[in-house]
Write a protein that holds these residues in place. Sequence first.
Motif, short mmCIF file in Angstrom:
data_model
loop_
_atom_site.label_atom_id
_atom_site.label_comp_id
_atom_site.label_asym_id
_atom_site.label_seq_id
_atom_site.Cartn_x
_atom_site.Cartn_y
_atom_site.Cartn_z
N CYS A 30 0.85 -1.19 0.00
CA CYS A 30 0.00 0.00 0.00
C CYS A 30 0.89 1.24 0.00
CB CYS A 30 -0.92 0.02 1.22
SG CYS A 30 -1.81 -1.53 1.48
N TYR A 47 -3.29 3.04 -4.93
CA TYR A 47 -2.77 3.23 -3.57
C TYR A 47 -3.67 2.58 -2.51
CZ TYR A 47 -0.01 6.77 -5.98
OH TYR A 47 0.83 7.42 -6.84
N CYS A 49 -5.54 -0.48 -0.46
CA CYS A 49 -5.42 -1.87 -0.06
C CYS A 49 -6.71 -2.26 0.65
CB CYS A 49 -4.24 -2.08 0.87
SG CYS A 49 -2.65 -2.16 0.01
N TRP A 74 -3.32 -7.59 3.78
CA TRP A 74 -3.85 -6.49 2.97
C TRP A 74 -3.52 -6.77 1.50
CZ3 TRP A 74 -6.97 -2.96 5.07
CH2 TRP A 74 -6.91 -2.78 6.45
N PRO A 76 -3.50 -5.29 -2.43
CA PRO A 76 -3.58 -4.04 -3.21
C PRO A 76 -4.73 -4.08 -4.20
CG PRO A 76 -1.78 -5.41 -3.99
CD PRO A 76 -2.30 -6.09 -2.76
N LYS A 94 -7.76 0.45 3.29
CA LYS A 94 -6.72 1.31 3.89
C LYS A 94 -6.12 2.20 2.81
CE LYS A 94 -2.77 -0.55 5.14
NZ LYS A 94 -1.71 -1.26 5.91
N LEU A 95 -5.94 3.47 3.16
CA LEU A 95 -5.30 4.44 2.27
C LEU A 95 -4.39 5.33 3.09
CD1 LEU A 95 -4.96 5.95 -0.44
CD2 LEU A 95 -6.94 7.36 0.22
N THR A 168 -3.28 7.90 7.75
CA THR A 168 -3.83 6.67 7.17
C THR A 168 -5.33 6.62 7.45
OG1 THR A 168 -1.76 5.48 7.51
CG2 THR A 168 -3.72 4.16 7.11
#
Length: 619
Positions: A30, A47, A49, A74, A76, A94-95, A168
């Motif tokens: 990520c 970007y 996940c 995680w 991608p 998640k970013l 995040t």
Amino acid sequence: MLGTRFRIFTRFLILASLFVASEAIAQNPCPTLVANDADARQTLNNYLCYAVTNPGEPAHLANGPDNLPSSLKWQPAGGHDLVFSHTQATYWIKLTVTNTGTQQSLWYLKLNYPLLDEITFWQTRETQTDHSSAPALTTGDHHPFTSRGIDYRYYLLPVTLTANEVATVYIRVHSSGALNVPLSLVTPDQAIEESNHLTLIHGLFYGALLILAIFNLLLYASSGTRYYLLNAFNTASMAMFLFAMGGFANQYFWPDNSQLANLSIPLLLAVTGLAMTLFGWSFLEVPRRTLSGRTLHVLAWTGFGLLALTLVIPYTKSIVINTVFVLAAIAILTVIASLRWRQGYQPAFWYLAAWMVMVVGALFYASAAFGYLGDYLAREVTMQAVVGAQVVLINYALVQRWRLLNEKLLNVEHQARSELEIKVHERTAQLRTAMYRLEQANRKLETLSLKDALTGLHNRRHMDNLLPELCLEAQRTGKPLTLALLDADHFKRINDTWGHDFGDTCLRRIADILTEHVKRPRDVAVRFGGEEFALLLPDTDTSGAVRICNGILETIRTTPIHTPINEAVTLTMSAGIAEFAGHENAQELFQSADEALYTSKHRGRDTLTCAGTVPQPPA
């Protein structure tokens, strides 16, 4: 020999580089998105996940990112939209974003899919000395619409980053149906621009459908032809279904009823399928005793049954059953229209063309809604285009049907056609007259709703609408804005002594004096209470407002008003003035002016006070 060794060495370096890159990707699937890089924001899915947590797994019931197990894998997104078909799993997304700029900036993480049961946002910030997490934002269809924080049909999460800050964003999504999670990171300007564009598109689309539905209702009212009524029902049901699917119904119709927000989709699906069936049956003139007629008869009763069944079975079952019912209705009506066309029923050709377009659009839209296709927003716009084309073709088919019927009447008797044309022209003229009168009445009603009937000044509603706009304009342009509140002194004594008719006369005289002193085109005089008045003075500072108010107070105290027994009575007024400076909104500005007015009353009346200054003595 030297060239061979060089090639071998070069290949070794390439393989080593690929190995190092693969190791880096494996360790960090990520990557961090540079929020102030427009090109990076355009490729947000590179970007992202995500992690899929099934029932029974430790992460399935985790109530925050801190509770996620370290072993969670995680994956991608790989540049693709996050689309998941029906499942009981909970999805984590998640970013990681950073701001490489030199100043603090704001972005919005936008989720362009309104039909999610429960979605929770977390934002954790990473600094050299601290690891902090912002409070979670939990929203979705299982919560009131106000839980979103921002009044918007999609989900908007503000992401504020200081210079060189890293944060995040974690998103937990759970829904009883299919999942679309189309995410984008936009600036406030981009969010507003996209919203404006979509508002225009949706406004044109739903406005056109509403007009067509109303027009068909009027045709039914004037002609008594049943299929006009059913076409209005068909058009309105499709519009309402798309309105609910787009999140508008939840936003505007039942924002506080989460149960109805979930029930509305399958329920409107059943209504739409029933409307399609009834209209197609009527338009195609299918005899009841034929196989096609019996099929449509069963299909119609199935629609009625599904309406009742939707109220008692779970959403996950009703949405699938009702979707199959709608698709089956479209397919059956397409086949029956083909048969009727072969039988020589010419309007069936345009009906068939409309439904062929509908079949393609419905399949794409259902695939997107059930999580088999990405880019839900594009599918939504495509479905609107398909429905628009279908409605236009259906209405064109109605026109063709009417033309054929008219030609048959011409062949039967020329005189009957003449009488029919006269009636049509008369009904059309009546319709136009009624629409014109309705428009005039609406304009008059709109004007009356913003005017005070006694004094002719604007009323409280107009002030409540205009003052926030003027405050926003003053914030944007930096030009002054002043609000003055004026109240007649001891007015109850006037009413008690001389009666309310004389009191009304005094109020009208005060309104006339206000109008004489408030002359600029943008200045507004308002009566917002019994004997309470207000002046909205854009492009006017406190000193200018003081001059105007002093002139008004002087004129009022020196202008006698004659009672019914010809006794001269003079009035006085108290005033409070506040200039828009340091106020957050119109309510605070009004409160400042009201407190200044109260100070004037407390000081003995017949005077004015400016908010934040030493009270001025009476003139």
